[in-house]
Design an enzyme around this catalytic site. Structure first.
Site, mmCIF file in Angstrom:
data_model
loop_
_atom_site.group_PDB
_atom_site.id
_atom_site.type_symbol
_atom_site.label_atom_id
_atom_site.label_comp_id
_atom_site.label_asym_id
_atom_site.label_seq_id
_atom_site.Cartn_x
_atom_site.Cartn_y
_atom_site.Cartn_z
ATOM 1 N N SER A 115 4.388 -13.123 -4.591
ATOM 2 C CA SER A 115 3.560 -12.311 -5.486
ATOM 3 C C SER A 115 3.334 -13.074 -6.787
ATOM 4 O O SER A 115 4.272 -13.626 -7.354
ATOM 5 C CB SER A 115 4.259 -10.990 -5.800
ATOM 6 N N ASN A 163 -4.996 -7.189 -8.559
ATOM 7 C CA ASN A 163 -3.880 -6.378 -9.058
ATOM 8 C C ASN A 163 -2.867 -7.242 -9.772
ATOM 9 O O ASN A 163 -2.694 -8.424 -9.469
ATOM 10 C CB ASN A 163 -3.224 -5.603 -7.896
ATOM 11 N N LEU A 183 0.844 -1.200 0.000
ATOM 12 C CA LEU A 183 0.000 0.000 0.000
ATOM 13 C C LEU A 183 0.879 1.250 0.000
ATOM 14 O O LEU A 183 0.605 2.209 -0.697
ATOM 15 C CB LEU A 183 -0.944 -0.026 1.197
ATOM 16 N N ASN A 188 2.717 -11.736 -9.542
ATOM 17 C CA ASN A 188 2.885 -10.809 -10.676
ATOM 18 C C ASN A 188 4.307 -10.636 -11.181
ATOM 19 O O ASN A 188 4.563 -9.831 -12.059
ATOM 20 C CB ASN A 188 2.290 -9.451 -10.292
ATOM 21 N N THR A 189 5.250 -11.362 -10.592
ATOM 22 C CA THR A 189 6.619 -11.384 -11.120
ATOM 23 C C THR A 189 6.861 -12.805 -11.610
ATOM 24 O O THR A 189 6.801 -13.743 -10.808
ATOM 25 C CB THR A 189 7.639 -11.006 -10.019
ATOM 26 N N ASN A 202 9.574 -5.081 3.213
ATOM 27 C CA ASN A 202 9.282 -6.284 2.432
ATOM 28 C C ASN A 202 10.182 -6.300 1.191
ATOM 29 O O ASN A 202 10.225 -5.330 0.427
ATOM 30 C CB ASN A 202 7.790 -6.234 2.067
ATOM 31 N N TYR A 213 -4.975 -4.830 4.016
ATOM 32 C CA TYR A 213 -4.796 -3.913 2.906
ATOM 33 C C TYR A 213 -6.167 -3.559 2.330
ATOM 34 O O TYR A 213 -6.645 -2.429 2.450
ATOM 35 C CB TYR A 213 -3.912 -4.570 1.827
ATOM 36 N N LYS A 273 7.005 -14.406 3.452
ATOM 37 C CA LYS A 273 5.579 -14.210 3.117
ATOM 38 C C LYS A 273 5.192 -15.206 2.045
ATOM 39 O O LYS A 273 5.838 -15.291 0.999
ATOM 40 C CB LYS A 273 5.350 -12.776 2.645
ATOM 41 N N ASN A 313 -0.245 -13.838 0.844
ATOM 42 C CA ASN A 313 -0.283 -12.875 -0.245
ATOM 43 C C ASN A 313 -1.619 -13.039 -0.988
ATOM 44 O O ASN A 313 -2.511 -13.740 -0.529
ATOM 45 C CB ASN A 313 0.909 -13.129 -1.187
ATOM 46 N N PHE A 348 5.530 -5.417 -8.740
ATOM 47 C CA PHE A 348 6.606 -4.782 -7.958
ATOM 48 C C PHE A 348 7.069 -3.455 -8.574
ATOM 49 O O PHE A 348 8.273 -3.184 -8.690
ATOM 50 C CB PHE A 348 7.832 -5.700 -7.820
HETATM 51 C C1 LIG Z 1 -2.559 -3.346 -5.078
HETATM 52 C C2 LIG Z 1 -1.850 -4.310 -4.193
HETATM 53 C C3 LIG Z 1 -0.465 -4.330 -4.183
HETATM 54 C C4 LIG Z 1 0.211 -5.229 -3.361
HETATM 55 N N1 LIG Z 1 1.564 -5.210 -3.350
HETATM 56 C C5 LIG Z 1 2.225 -6.055 -2.528
HETATM 57 C C6 LIG Z 1 3.629 -6.022 -2.452
HETATM 58 O O1 LIG Z 1 4.286 -5.209 -3.091
HETATM 59 N N2 LIG Z 1 4.247 -6.930 -1.641
HETATM 60 C C7 LIG Z 1 3.549 -7.832 -0.878
HETATM 61 O O2 LIG Z 1 4.153 -8.625 -0.150
HETATM 62 N N3 LIG Z 1 2.212 -7.871 -0.923
HETATM 63 C C8 LIG Z 1 1.537 -7.010 -1.716
HETATM 64 N N4 LIG Z 1 0.179 -7.037 -1.760
HETATM 65 C C9 LIG Z 1 -0.527 -8.071 -0.954
HETATM 66 C C10 LIG Z 1 -0.977 -7.551 0.401
HETATM 67 O O3 LIG Z 1 0.110 -7.165 1.201
HETATM 68 C C11 LIG Z 1 -1.803 -8.620 1.128
HETATM 69 O O4 LIG Z 1 -0.983 -9.734 1.382
HETATM 70 C C12 LIG Z 1 -3.000 -9.070 0.314
HETATM 71 O O5 LIG Z 1 -3.606 -7.969 -0.311
HETATM 72 C C13 LIG Z 1 -4.026 -9.767 1.184
HETATM 73 O O6 LIG Z 1 -4.512 -8.901 2.181
HETATM 74 P P1 LIG Z 1 -5.918 -8.138 2.064
HETATM 75 O O7 LIG Z 1 -6.953 -9.143 1.719
HETATM 76 O O8 LIG Z 1 -6.103 -7.499 3.411
HETATM 77 O O9 LIG Z 1 -5.769 -7.134 0.986
HETATM 78 C C14 LIG Z 1 -0.519 -6.146 -2.560
HETATM 79 C C15 LIG Z 1 -1.913 -6.119 -2.572
HETATM 80 C C16 LIG Z 1 -2.580 -5.212 -3.370
HETATM 81 C C17 LIG Z 1 -4.086 -5.201 -3.359
#
Ligand SMILES: Cc1cc2nc3c(=O)[nH]c(=O)nc-3n(C[C@H](O)[C@H](O)[C@H](O)COP(=O)(O)O)c2cc1C
Length: 350
Positions: free
Chosen positions: A178, A113, A66, A180-181, A142, A309, A214, A243, A117
């Site tokens: 993640s 999303n 976030l 996305n990578t 992180n 988040y 994580k 995640n 990164f």
């Molecule tokens: C837009 C977005 C970007 C995120 N970017 C990262 C990130 O850079 N690194 C990471 O470990 N998790 C990232 N997350 C995952 C969150 O940290 C979290 O693990 C995930 O959203 C589940 O929690 P929530 O249901 O409360 O959103 C991202 C989530 C969202 C929605």
């Protein structure tokens, strides 16, 4: 509440634009905006949450992603978060995937999303952390690998980042989850994780900064035991679970929020079960936590601290104040004064 107005305006914009604009505003006016959002709650033993590896003054933290570049730490430190996790940071700045890459799933109070990164790189994050004021909140960083870094060299990215941030934060997280990578989640294979932990071993001998890993909610449950064993073997402080999840029917990328709750809960509960037998690992719960009931459920299963988040996007700081109210109600009903007492008695409390 002010957040309703803020959200009304923000939700008219494209999701990523709204996010960028919000972080910018919050970073420019941290004090005023935190006051408008209800400020913080007084810090005392009442909400203090003692993990094995650290102490949070409220049991809810901000999840990674976030505030990737630690631009608005001063704001997040002034509302009731017990911990703030910034990043994911990669050694070099990178753009991330093509836009659009952040989507609201309004009816399900979820997000999807495929950011990849996007971040300003380790130099910039380092500077931003030094220029921020986290007050007495816990700050986590992180860590991720650059997209151009091969799987074989991933461990070197994590090592560089570990060295850079170990002295300016309260805990570190190896992110191998993640979606996305490309190839990142393959690093969750036990032998790949072992390589990363081995690369950090030397540094960790002279450093006490807690280290977490994580993980993804999409891992087979059978693999969790091996992850706990590895975490024990390398004296990790704990595991952050989870995640985002892949839901092909919703499109590419990772889904978070209410759609993730059940899946993440199964993983965290399994981890809690495995680790409570024979380890001091802290399991930090994340994924679809959207109110006191989710936190209570996690506590009843043996967990202590959570992150969120998506529910922060949908509810704003109100989610934190609602959780505080839920805790206060339990205190009142059971004539308790602090979380430590509540945890001692938790199995007898409904
Ligand atoms: C837009 C977005 C970007 C995120 N970017 C990262 C990130 O850079 N690194 C990471 O470990 N998790 C990232 N997350 C995952 C969150 O940290 C979290 O693990 C995930 O959203 C589940 O929690 P929530 O249901 O409360 O959103 C991202 C989530 C969202 C929605």
């Amino acid at each position: 509440m002010f957040y309703d107005f803020f959200k009304f305006m923000a939700f008219r914009l494209d999701a990523e634009k709204a996010h960028e604009l919000s972080i910018k505003t919050l970073s420019m006016f941290p004090h005023a905006s935190s006051e408008l959002f209800g400020g913080d709650i007084p810090h005392s033993k009442r909400y203090q949450t003692n993990l094995n590896s650290m102490q949070w003054n409220f049991p809810v933290g901000l999840a990674a992603g976030l505030d990737k570049n630690a631009k608005a730490v001063d704001f997040f430190a002034k509302i009731p978060f017990g911990a703030i996790e910034v990043g994911t940071v990669t050694p070099l700045a990178q753009e991330g995937n093509e836009k659009p890459r952040l989507f609201r799933l309004l009816e399900e109070q979820s997000l999807r999303n495929c950011m990849g990164f996007n971040n300003a790189g380790s130099e910039q994050l380092y500077e931003n952390i030094l220029n921020s004021n986290k007050l007495d909140k816990v700050l986590g960083v992180n860590l991720g690998k650059n997209k151009i870094t091969s799987a074989e060299d991933a461990k070197l990215d994590y090592l560089k980042l570990f060295q850079k941030f170990k002295d300016i934060c309260d805990y570190l997280v190896i992110n191998v989850s993640s979606p996305n990578t490309p190839g990142l989640r393959d690093l969750q294979r036990h032998e790949s994780m072992r390589e990363i932990f081995e690369a950090l071993e030397q540094e960790r001998k002279v450093c006490t900064t807690p280290l977490f890993i994580k993980i993804s909610p999409d891992l087979p449950l059978e693999s969790l035991e091996g992850i706990v064993e590895l975490a024990n073997e390398f004296s990790l402080s704990g595991i952050i679970a989870t995640n985002t999840t892949i839901m092909e029917e919703k499109g590419i990328g990772g889904v978070s929020g209410k759609l993730l709750t059940e899946k993440a809960k199964i993983v965290r509960n399994r981890l809690l079960d495995i680790s409570k037998e024979h380890s001091n690992l802290d399991i930090i719960g994340v994924g679809g936590i959207s109110g006191f009931d989710d936190l209570w459920d996690f506590w009843k299963s043996g967990g202590r601290a959570v992150q969120l988040y998506s529910s922060f996007i949908y509810q704003g700081p109100k989610v934190l104040f609602d959780i505080k109210e839920g805790i206060d109600k339990k205190f009142q009903e059971n004539k308790l004064e602090c979380l430590e007492d509540l945890f001692i008695n938790i199995q007898d409390i409904n």
